[in-house]
Design a protein around this motif. Sequence first.
Motif, mmCIF file in Angstrom:
data_model
loop_
_atom_site.group_PDB
_atom_site.id
_atom_site.type_symbol
_atom_site.label_atom_id
_atom_site.label_comp_id
_atom_site.label_asym_id
_atom_site.label_seq_id
_atom_site.Cartn_x
_atom_site.Cartn_y
_atom_site.Cartn_z
ATOM 1 N N ASN A 133 0.811 -1.230 0.000
ATOM 2 C CA ASN A 133 0.000 0.000 0.000
ATOM 3 C C ASN A 133 0.836 1.269 0.000
ATOM 4 N N PHE A 134 2.008 1.170 0.604
ATOM 5 C CA PHE A 134 2.762 2.395 0.868
ATOM 6 C C PHE A 134 3.322 2.997 -0.414
ATOM 7 N N PHE A 135 3.105 4.286 -0.562
ATOM 8 C CA PHE A 135 3.586 5.018 -1.733
ATOM 9 C C PHE A 135 4.268 6.267 -1.184
ATOM 10 N N SER A 136 5.564 6.355 -1.355
ATOM 11 C CA SER A 136 6.311 7.424 -0.675
ATOM 12 C C SER A 136 6.177 8.759 -1.397
ATOM 13 N N VAL A 137 6.484 9.828 -0.694
ATOM 14 C CA VAL A 137 6.451 11.144 -1.351
ATOM 15 C C VAL A 137 7.526 11.207 -2.441
ATOM 16 N N ALA A 138 8.632 10.499 -2.248
ATOM 17 C CA ALA A 138 9.677 10.514 -3.291
ATOM 18 C C ALA A 138 9.120 9.916 -4.584
ATOM 19 N N GLU A 139 8.363 8.822 -4.461
ATOM 20 C CA GLU A 139 7.766 8.222 -5.656
ATOM 21 C C GLU A 139 6.716 9.138 -6.267
ATOM 22 N N ALA A 140 5.963 9.814 -5.424
ATOM 23 C CA ALA A 140 4.951 10.750 -5.938
ATOM 24 C C ALA A 140 5.648 11.887 -6.692
ATOM 25 N N MET A 141 6.773 12.338 -6.159
ATOM 26 C CA MET A 141 7.507 13.417 -6.839
ATOM 27 C C MET A 141 8.012 12.948 -8.196
ATOM 28 N N GLU A 142 8.506 11.709 -8.240
ATOM 29 C CA GLU A 142 8.990 11.173 -9.531
ATOM 30 C C GLU A 142 7.850 11.108 -10.539
ATOM 31 N N LEU A 143 6.696 10.684 -10.045
ATOM 32 C CA LEU A 143 5.529 10.554 -10.932
ATOM 33 C C LEU A 143 5.137 11.919 -11.513
ATOM 34 N N LEU A 144 5.123 12.929 -10.644
ATOM 35 C CA LEU A 144 4.737 14.270 -11.115
ATOM 36 C C LEU A 144 5.823 14.854 -12.021
ATOM 37 N N ALA A 145 7.073 14.500 -11.725
ATOM 38 C CA ALA A 145 8.187 15.042 -12.520
ATOM 39 C C ALA A 145 8.165 14.511 -13.958
ATOM 40 N N GLU A 146 7.452 13.408 -14.200
ATOM 41 C CA GLU A 146 7.320 12.915 -15.581
ATOM 42 C C GLU A 146 6.463 13.863 -16.409
ATOM 43 N N ARG A 147 5.649 14.694 -15.730
ATOM 44 C CA ARG A 147 4.706 15.557 -16.454
ATOM 45 C C ARG A 147 5.044 17.031 -16.379
ATOM 46 N N ASP A 148 5.781 17.412 -15.336
ATOM 47 C CA ASP A 148 6.033 18.838 -15.126
ATOM 48 C C ASP A 148 7.319 18.986 -14.317
ATOM 49 N N GLU A 149 7.815 20.192 -14.287
ATOM 50 C CA GLU A 149 9.055 20.422 -13.539
ATOM 51 C C GLU A 149 8.708 20.902 -12.126
ATOM 52 N N LEU A 150 9.332 20.287 -11.125
ATOM 53 C CA LEU A 150 9.038 20.650 -9.734
ATOM 54 C C LEU A 150 10.081 21.644 -9.234
ATOM 55 N N LEU A 151 9.632 22.803 -8.851
ATOM 56 C CA LEU A 151 10.553 23.830 -8.372
ATOM 57 C C LEU A 151 10.390 23.949 -6.864
ATOM 58 N N ALA A 152 11.466 23.644 -6.135
ATOM 59 C CA ALA A 152 11.380 23.682 -4.663
ATOM 60 C C ALA A 152 11.063 25.092 -4.195
ATOM 61 N N GLN A 153 10.218 25.170 -3.192
ATOM 62 C CA GLN A 153 9.839 26.464 -2.608
ATOM 63 C C GLN A 153 10.236 26.421 -1.121
ATOM 64 N N PRO A 154 11.530 26.456 -0.844
ATOM 65 C CA PRO A 154 11.961 26.211 0.543
ATOM 66 C C PRO A 154 11.386 27.204 1.544
ATOM 67 N N ARG A 155 11.026 28.371 1.045
ATOM 68 C CA ARG A 155 10.515 29.364 2.003
ATOM 69 C C ARG A 155 8.999 29.381 2.094
ATOM 70 N N ALA A 156 8.342 28.510 1.309
ATOM 71 C CA ALA A 156 6.870 28.532 1.337
ATOM 72 C C ALA A 156 6.380 27.929 2.648
ATOM 73 N N GLN A 157 5.716 28.723 3.442
ATOM 74 C CA GLN A 157 5.116 28.228 4.678
ATOM 75 C C GLN A 157 3.633 28.525 4.545
ATOM 76 N N ILE A 158 2.902 27.517 4.092
ATOM 77 C CA ILE A 158 1.482 27.748 3.864
ATOM 78 C C ILE A 158 0.744 27.057 4.992
ATOM 79 N N GLY A 159 0.372 27.845 5.959
ATOM 80 C CA GLY A 159 -0.251 27.251 7.142
ATOM 81 C C GLY A 159 0.809 26.850 8.150
ATOM 82 N N TRP A 160 0.457 25.870 8.979
ATOM 83 C CA TRP A 160 1.297 25.550 10.139
ATOM 84 C C TRP A 160 1.818 24.128 10.069
ATOM 85 N N GLY A 161 1.611 23.481 8.937
ATOM 86 C CA GLY A 161 1.907 22.050 8.864
ATOM 87 C C GLY A 161 3.333 21.755 8.419
ATOM 88 N N PRO A 162 3.643 20.448 8.306
ATOM 89 C CA PRO A 162 5.007 20.008 8.032
ATOM 90 C C PRO A 162 5.326 19.799 6.543
#
Length: 324
Positions: free
Chosen positions: A199-228
Motif C-alpha cells: 500500500n505504501f507510496f512514498s512522497v519521493a515516488e509521488a515526486m517522480e511521478l509528477l516530474a514525468e509531467r512537469d518540472e518541480l521547483l522547490a519552494q523552501p521558504r513557502a510556509q502555507i499554514g502551520w503544517g510540516p
Amino acid sequence: MDTFGRIVDYLRISVTDRCNERCVYCMPEGYKGWEQKADHLTAEEIVQVVRVAAGMGFRKFRLTGGEPLVRRDLQEIVQAITKIPGVACVGLSTNGTKLAGLAQPLRDAGLRTVNISLDALDAAIYHRVTGGRVADVLAGIRAALAAGFERVKLNAVLMRGVNEQELWPLVLFAAEHGLPLRLIELMPVTTTEVLTEGNFFSVAEAMELLAERDELLAQPRAQIGWGPAKYYRLRHTGALVGFIGGMTDLHFCESCNKMRLTADGKIRPCLGDHGELDLREMLRGSKPDEAVREVLETALARKPLGHSFRDQFKPCRPMTAIGG
Ligand code: SAM
Ligand code: SF4
C-alpha cells in the motif's frame, strides 16, 4: 518551548471521533469503539482548554476529528474560541462532504482556514477509499471558495495502486482552483494491516511521478499554514504541491509545533507515540484552569523528540479518536 527547543504553539482538537465516511486508511473495518456522549468534551470544556492553552502561548488551533462537521455545536465552538485573546487563527480539517451548507456559517463564526481531504476525483475510486460521494466534496470545495476563507487546502493520502493514477488529475484540479495540494504518506494510525509495503507510496515516488509531467521547483521558504509539508511549484501547471513524508523524511519531527487534544479529553504530545495525559477529569474537578495548565505543561515537557512510526508502531486506538 518543549525540552528540545521546539516552539509548540499549535493545538489540534478532535471534537468528535464520529465520522460519516469510512476511509480505508483511517477507520478500522467494523469499528465499534465509539466514545460515548458523556466521554466527549462539551463545547464549554473545549473552550476552556483553548482559553488556558492561549494563556500559555498557543496561537493556532485546528478543529478536526473524526469528522468535525458531524458535531452539531461546531459553529458555537468556533464562535467562542475565535474570540479568546491570544488565539491567532482557528482552522478546520474536514472531509468536505457536509461543507456545502456549513462553509458560510462557519466563516461568519470566525473560522479562517479549511483543509479538505480529497483522495481522488474519480467517483468510483473516491467511493472505494472513503465510502462517500466525491460530488458532495466538490460542492463543499465550491462553498468554501465562495465563503471567502483566508486559505483552503486540499489533502490526499498516497496509496499505491489505489489513487496513484489520480495524482495528476488532482494536481490539475488544484492548479485550476488555485488551491495548495498536500500529498500525505500513509502512516500506521489505525490498524496494523493498513500500512503494508504493497500500500505504501512514498512522497519521493509521488515526486517522480509528477516530474514525468512537469518540472518541480522547490519552494523552501513557502510556509502555507502551520503544517510540516515541503512545497514545490509545478512550473507549467502552476500548482503548488506540498509533500508530507511522515514515514520517509528523517527530519520530519525537528520542526514539530503541535500537540493534540483527543475527543475524550486526553492531551497527546505526539501522534506517533502512545503517551497521553488526561484533561477531562481536571476539567470536571475544582480549579480546572490551574489543573489544565499543569497538565498541558507536563505534556509539553513529555513531548518526545520524534515519533515511533518506523519502530513497529502498533496503534492503540484509531486516528478518528486521536484527531488527525
Ligand atoms: N475527517 C477529516 C478529514 O478527513 O480531513 C478530519 C480528520 S482526518 C483523521 C485528518 C487527516 O488525517 C486527513 O487528511 C486524513 O486523510 C489523514 N489521515 C487519516 N488516516 C491517515 C493515515 N493512516 N495516514 C496518513 N494520513 C491519514
Ligand atoms: Fe473520517 Fe476523515 Fe478518517 Fe476519512 S480520514 S474516516 S473522513 S475522519
